[in-house]
Design an enzyme around this catalytic site. Sequence first.
Site, short mmCIF file in Angstrom:
data_model
loop_
_atom_site.label_atom_id
_atom_site.label_comp_id
_atom_site.label_asym_id
_atom_site.label_seq_id
_atom_site.Cartn_x
_atom_site.Cartn_y
_atom_site.Cartn_z
N PRO A 47 0.83 -1.23 -0.02
CA PRO A 47 -0.11 0.14 -0.15
C PRO A 47 0.71 1.31 0.04
CG PRO A 47 -0.83 -1.57 1.53
CD PRO A 47 0.53 -2.15 1.11
N TRP A 59 -2.53 -4.55 -4.92
CA TRP A 59 -2.51 -4.48 -6.46
C TRP A 59 -1.92 -5.95 -6.78
CZ3 TRP A 59 -5.29 -1.27 -8.53
CH2 TRP A 59 -5.42 0.17 -7.91
N ARG A 103 8.35 -7.30 -18.03
CA ARG A 103 8.20 -5.87 -18.79
C ARG A 103 8.53 -6.49 -20.28
NH1 ARG A 103 12.00 -2.65 -14.32
NH2 ARG A 103 10.22 -2.18 -13.07
N GLU A 148 4.09 -2.90 -13.44
CA GLU A 148 5.45 -3.18 -13.91
C GLU A 148 6.36 -1.89 -14.23
OE1 GLU A 148 6.70 -6.05 -14.24
OE2 GLU A 148 5.12 -7.44 -14.58
N GLY A 149 6.42 -0.86 -13.43
CA GLY A 149 7.10 0.52 -13.66
C GLY A 149 6.21 1.17 -14.43
#
Length: 392
Positions: free
Chosen positions: A141, A169, A251, A371-372
């Site tokens: 979080p 998430w 990614r 993923e960034g």
Amino acid sequence: MRTDLYQGHDYLLMDELLTEEHRLIRDTARAWVKQEVSPIIEDAAERCEFPKHLLPGLGEIGAFGPYIPEEYGGAGLDQIAYGLIMQELERCDSGLRSTASVQSSLVMYPIWKYGSEEQKQKFLPKLATGEWMGCFGLTEPDHGSNPGGMTTHYKEDGDDIILNGAKMWISNAPFAQMAVVWAKNEEGRIHGVLVERGMEGFSTPTMKGKWSLRASDTGELIFDNVRVPKTNILPGRSGLGAPLSCLDSARYGIAWGAIGAALDCYDVGLRYAKERKQFGRPIAGFQLQQKKLAEAITEISKAQLMTLRIGQLRNEGRATSAQISMAKRNNVDMAIHIAREMRQVLGGMGIMNEYPIMRHMANLESVITYEGTHDIHLLITGFDITGENAFK
Ligand code: TGC
Ligand code: FAD
């Protein structure tokens, strides 16, 4: 229900750069998606639920751990084959690709790379078929872009560890049988821990209320004094570099997947522009619509070239994290832009669920963040080319 008419677009004759095996794998995934997923994906997105009956089929087309060696149940394929499967899945829906790329790159990959032989034998074959699903708990979080600040931690207790904390998430969490969880030991060093459903104190509440990636299940991971055997700690690597190396693999898959989403939006937009008539002629004949379509295929083609090259480099073990960041950032941004432009080509019809574009557009809002984020990947490239760290 709308028939899936997608046929693929290969403006730069990129198929000539693929092997026969690559094309066969790509075409098999495409055919499976058309038959099994396209007819139900809008309904799944509306219900906000991943269609779990698809899991064995995903296993059969090699979507779970395509590059994991066959001795562990994987398909033993190369990185380009992996990318092509992700492209075909995300051509249909980013959530479908998410389910598969988390399983492959974030669950099977760390077990394969950093797991003990016993862990590999126990988990990988079942994960490869989809009999077991896994999830990857890095984000918390209060720690998203900055995972190194995580507070999930464990202390040793005989042959076990006692795990406490929370992750947020987490894709696949609500139905996964196990989770690869990143947590700090008593010295503050990050380790991967394999947490299994049924362990007391471990729960996975669903996150509700998403307007994006609705056909993928997202949840929390809660650890309340969870007792985990020490044999479930990944022995092969510790430190933040361990989870980040898994992100490289995921990614890379996303870079291919985003091309799929863009191709689908372009395909629908092109077909619609040729059919839809205004002022007595197809709207494809108007220069403003041609600009949108021509720029879309140009950007898709550029992304295809970059991504294939990174696939070649990954096959040779030479792709850098920063190169992968560049492709993830570029391709997702390219896809979201094309989705917005193609939605306009369809006018009012562009917002309807009869067409996939609005769903892709909403999905890509997650893909550009997870993923960034778009910003983080720019900073990774900036750091790589200047040597100056702008994160902190
Ligand atoms: P920093 O000090 O730069 O690095 C810590 C250590 O990690 C090494 N490293 C890497 N190793 C392997 N692969 C990479 N890509 C690596 N990047 C860095 C680094 O060399 C260092 O090693 P060592 O030995 O010196 O300790 O770390 P930092 O704290 O400054 O953070 C850097 C930053 C911001 C780039 C990184 O933390 C980051 O990438 N943040 C974004 C977080 C993120 O991407 N989270 C994704 C969560 S998973 C997810 O979203 C799944 S969605 C799935 C789906 O549904 O498809
Ligand atoms: P924050 O880090 O709070 O960022 C907020 C904003 O600040 C962003 O715009 C960001 O770019 C910006 N920002 C942050 N730091 C900097 C900086 N240094 N410089 C400039 N700008 C900065 N995580 C998992 O571990 N496993 C999963 O399976 C998973 N699945 C996900 C599925 C979905 C649908 C979503 C939406 C997320 C998922 N994530 C998962 C989490 C995802 O990786 C994070 O949302 C992401 O890393 C960003 O973290 P955050 O949301 O906390 O945003």
